[in-house]
Design an enzyme around this catalytic site. Structure first.
Site, PDB file in Angstrom:
ATOM      1  N   ASP A  51       1.121  -1.796  -0.385  1.00  0.00           N
ATOM      2  CA  ASP A  51       0.138   0.420  -0.029  1.00  0.00           C
ATOM      3  C   ASP A  51       1.049   0.790   0.306  1.00  0.00           C
ATOM      4  O   ASP A  51       1.668   1.652   0.773  1.00  0.00           O
ATOM      5  CB  ASP A  51      -0.738   0.025   0.843  1.00  0.00           C
ATOM      6  CG  ASP A  51      -1.859   1.147   1.777  1.00  0.00           C
ATOM      7  OD1 ASP A  51      -2.571   1.577   0.534  1.00  0.00           O
ATOM      8  OD2 ASP A  51      -1.400   1.983   1.901  1.00  0.00           O
ATOM      9  N   TYR A  56       2.547  10.324   1.028  1.00  0.00           N
ATOM     10  CA  TYR A  56       3.764   9.571   1.209  1.00  0.00           C
ATOM     11  C   TYR A  56       5.294  10.249   1.005  1.00  0.00           C
ATOM     12  O   TYR A  56       5.800   9.322  -0.402  1.00  0.00           O
ATOM     13  CB  TYR A  56       4.183   8.320   1.942  1.00  0.00           C
ATOM     14  CG  TYR A  56       2.519   7.811   2.085  1.00  0.00           C
ATOM     15  CD1 TYR A  56       1.862   8.223   2.808  1.00  0.00           C
ATOM     16  CD2 TYR A  56       2.349   6.044   2.153  1.00  0.00           C
ATOM     17  CE1 TYR A  56       0.697   7.508   3.463  1.00  0.00           C
ATOM     18  CE2 TYR A  56       1.300   5.880   2.387  1.00  0.00           C
ATOM     19  CZ  TYR A  56       0.156   6.498   3.219  1.00  0.00           C
ATOM     20  OH  TYR A  56      -0.752   5.976   3.575  1.00  0.00           O
ATOM     21  N   LYS A  82      -3.951   5.914  -3.555  1.00  0.00           N
ATOM     22  CA  LYS A  82      -4.899   6.614  -3.170  1.00  0.00           C
ATOM     23  C   LYS A  82      -5.166   7.903  -3.514  1.00  0.00           C
ATOM     24  O   LYS A  82      -4.565   8.192  -4.366  1.00  0.00           O
ATOM     25  CB  LYS A  82      -4.968   7.224  -0.947  1.00  0.00           C
ATOM     26  CG  LYS A  82      -4.407   5.936  -0.500  1.00  0.00           C
ATOM     27  CD  LYS A  82      -4.035   6.167   1.004  1.00  0.00           C
ATOM     28  CE  LYS A  82      -3.924   4.654   2.218  1.00  0.00           C
ATOM     29  NZ  LYS A  82      -2.307   4.555   1.585  1.00  0.00           N
ATOM     30  N   GLY A 232      -1.560   0.705  11.667  1.00  0.00           N
ATOM     31  CA  GLY A 232      -1.768   1.283  13.166  1.00  0.00           C
ATOM     32  C   GLY A 232      -1.793   0.839  14.089  1.00  0.00           C
ATOM     33  O   GLY A 232      -2.481   0.831  15.521  1.00  0.00           O
ATOM     34  N   VAL A 233      -1.747  -0.746  13.777  1.00  0.00           N
ATOM     35  CA  VAL A 233      -1.759  -1.271  15.394  1.00  0.00           C
ATOM     36  C   VAL A 233      -1.406  -1.362  16.353  1.00  0.00           C
ATOM     37  O   VAL A 233      -1.615  -1.792  17.233  1.00  0.00           O
ATOM     38  CB  VAL A 233      -1.349  -3.079  14.594  1.00  0.00           C
ATOM     39  CG1 VAL A 233      -2.335  -3.213  13.676  1.00  0.00           C
ATOM     40  CG2 VAL A 233      -0.344  -3.398  14.508  1.00  0.00           C
ATOM     41  N   PHE A 234      -0.445  -0.514  16.312  1.00  0.00           N
ATOM     42  CA  PHE A 234       0.524  -0.476  17.225  1.00  0.00           C
ATOM     43  C   PHE A 234       0.079   1.318  18.590  1.00  0.00           C
ATOM     44  O   PHE A 234       0.419   1.450  19.021  1.00  0.00           O
ATOM     45  CB  PHE A 234       1.794  -0.513  17.359  1.00  0.00           C
ATOM     46  CG  PHE A 234       2.330  -1.578  17.370  1.00  0.00           C
ATOM     47  CD1 PHE A 234       2.312  -2.635  17.825  1.00  0.00           C
ATOM     48  CD2 PHE A 234       3.682  -1.883  15.684  1.00  0.00           C
ATOM     49  CE1 PHE A 234       2.769  -3.881  17.652  1.00  0.00           C
ATOM     50  CE2 PHE A 234       4.064  -2.944  16.043  1.00  0.00           C
ATOM     51  CZ  PHE A 234       4.073  -4.158  16.772  1.00  0.00           C
ATOM     52  N   ASN A 235      -0.593   1.915  17.737  1.00  0.00           N
ATOM     53  CA  ASN A 235      -1.645   3.093  18.111  1.00  0.00           C
ATOM     54  C   ASN A 235      -0.071   3.534  18.620  1.00  0.00           C
ATOM     55  O   ASN A 235      -0.337   4.815  19.801  1.00  0.00           O
ATOM     56  CB  ASN A 235      -2.176   2.644  19.413  1.00  0.00           C
ATOM     57  CG  ASN A 235      -3.698   2.043  19.197  1.00  0.00           C
ATOM     58  OD1 ASN A 235      -4.105   1.098  19.739  1.00  0.00           O
ATOM     59  ND2 ASN A 235      -4.456   3.278  18.604  1.00  0.00           N
ATOM     60  N   GLY A 237       3.182   2.981  18.164  1.00  0.00           N
ATOM     61  CA  GLY A 237       4.256   2.857  19.039  1.00  0.00           C
ATOM     62  C   GLY A 237       3.609   2.342  20.435  1.00  0.00           C
ATOM     63  O   GLY A 237       4.022   1.139  20.763  1.00  0.00           O
ATOM     64  N   ILE A 238       2.582   2.740  21.053  1.00  0.00           N
ATOM     65  CA  ILE A 238       2.292   2.354  22.911  1.00  0.00           C
ATOM     66  C   ILE A 238       2.622   0.901  23.259  1.00  0.00           C
ATOM     67  O   ILE A 238       2.602   0.385  23.775  1.00  0.00           O
ATOM     68  CB  ILE A 238       2.056   3.245  23.451  1.00  0.00           C
ATOM     69  CG1 ILE A 238       2.084   3.277  25.044  1.00  0.00           C
ATOM     70  CG2 ILE A 238       0.194   2.394  22.783  1.00  0.00           C
ATOM     71  CD1 ILE A 238       1.281   4.002  25.586  1.00  0.00           C
ATOM     72  N   ALA A 240       3.984  -1.549  20.966  1.00  0.00           N
ATOM     73  CA  ALA A 240       5.597  -1.875  20.939  1.00  0.00           C
ATOM     74  C   ALA A 240       6.010  -1.863  22.205  1.00  0.00           C
ATOM     75  O   ALA A 240       6.653  -2.842  22.282  1.00  0.00           O
ATOM     76  CB  ALA A 240       5.254  -1.584  19.805  1.00  0.00           C
TER      77      ALA A 240
END
Length: 339
Positions: A51, A56, A82, A232-235, A237-238, A240
């Site tokens: 993606d 970017y 996009k 964004g599964v780590f939101n 970074g927090i 991780a």
């Protein structure tokens, strides 16, 4: 790597996929050799869905991923980009600072209309150097990015004519699927009430910590046959790093409340003898509407580490233990968006 189908299409994507925002220099420079090495690592790890977006690095990421994929067999990968931001050249001293290091010399013009979307597609093909795009996402429409007043204008552009452009592109075979690429739930509900979407790339709103998509969006996706690609599964970074000093949630320094919730989750993970990042990575794929989890990095070693976490065996009883510490934000209807 296993695959899942996008919506009601015949397009299959790998359960883990590669996001290219860091290759565009998001927050830190990404030299070309490092970018290409990271893309090669993604390929070696079995990721076949990539993606990107004009946003970017103001075109830098599209150029890089296009160069990487150009010699790959066309049937071997899926590519999404996009629409909604038209990049326009500007003098070097007028390149805006939106968090990208060493971007290409462009500025952004927002346009979610029929003509704007068609122009975006044309320019993306030129930057990619490819004659094929599989999925188009309408990028960052919503109050989260634009504020209520401006978003009302952009949402009307999309509903009045932009969706027609996407439908025509799909009907002609120019793309195979389309949807939204956003960081918020309300605009997804608004657009889905007006149109059928194949997929939504949703960042940060269906994670181990943030369950904003659960109440309304996921049931609507199930009813309409719309797939989620979760970023964004780590939101930020927090999930991780844990609640260390300087940890971020949703692109901002984590509040004491967030830090406390993540701290409790980390204790649960430690009791189960797994790093918190592992269940964070694997969580979204537990839902049948999720087609893929998007991983974005500009470091080969980080990607390898994340893939090791994605393959880690986890005890089934770990997820219920996290439930008391999740965030469930109310999803707003269209009236709230348009105020």
């Amino acid at each position: 790597m296993q695959t899942r189908t996008i919506g009601r299409t015949d397009l299959a994507v790998t359960e883990y996929s590669f996001g290219t925002a860091p290759l565009g220099g998001l927050y830190r420079a990404c030299p070309r050799d490092v970018a290409m090495a990271t893309l090669d690592t993604a390929w070696q790890e079995g990721l076949r869905y990539y993606d990107t977006a004009p946003w970017y690095g103001f075109g830098r990421a599209e150029r890089t991923v296009g160069d990487f994929l150009r010699d790959k067999p066309k049937a071997s990968y899926v590519l999404s980009t996009k629409v909604g931001r038209v990049m326009r050249p500007v003098p070097d001293d007028r390149v805006p600072d939106y968090g990208f290091v060493d971007p290409l010399p462009f500025d952004v013009h927002y346009d979610y209309s029929y003509d704007g979307i068609m122009r975006c597609v044309e320019l993306s093909h030129a930057r990619l150097g490819l004659n094929r795009i599989d999925i188009l996402y309408v990028h960052d429409i919503g109050v989260y990015t634009h504020g209520a007043e401006r978003n009302a204008v952009y949402l009307r552009q999309l509903l009045d004519s932009g969706l027609k452009a996407l439908s025509e592109l799909k009907a002609s075979g120019a793309i195979r699927a389309y949807g939204l690429g956003v960081n918020e739930v309300p605009v997804c509900l608004d657009v889905m009430r007006a149109a059928d979407l194949d997929c939504i790339l949703l960042a940060g709103r269906y994670t181990l910590l943030d369950r904003s998509a659960v109440a309304e969006l996921l049931p609507l996706c199930e009813r309409k046959g719309t797939s989620l690609v979760v970023g964004g599964v780590f939101n930020s970074g927090i999930l991780a790093t844990g609640p260390v000093e300087g940890a971020h949630f949703d692109y901002m320094p984590a509040t004491p409340e967030i830090a406390g919730k993540v701290g409790a989750m980390m204790e649960i993970a430690q009791e189960k003898d797994v790093p918190l990042a592992a269940p964070a990575l694997q969580f979204p794929l537990r839902h049948p509407s999720v087609a893929s989890v998007l991983l974005g990095t500009a470091k080969p070693e980080s990607l390898r580490r994340n893939m090791d976490l994605a393959r880690m065996a986890l005890p089934e009883d770990i997820y219920p233990a996290f439930e008391p510490y999740t965030l469930v934000a109310p999803a707003l209807g269209s009236d709230a968006v348009r105020q």
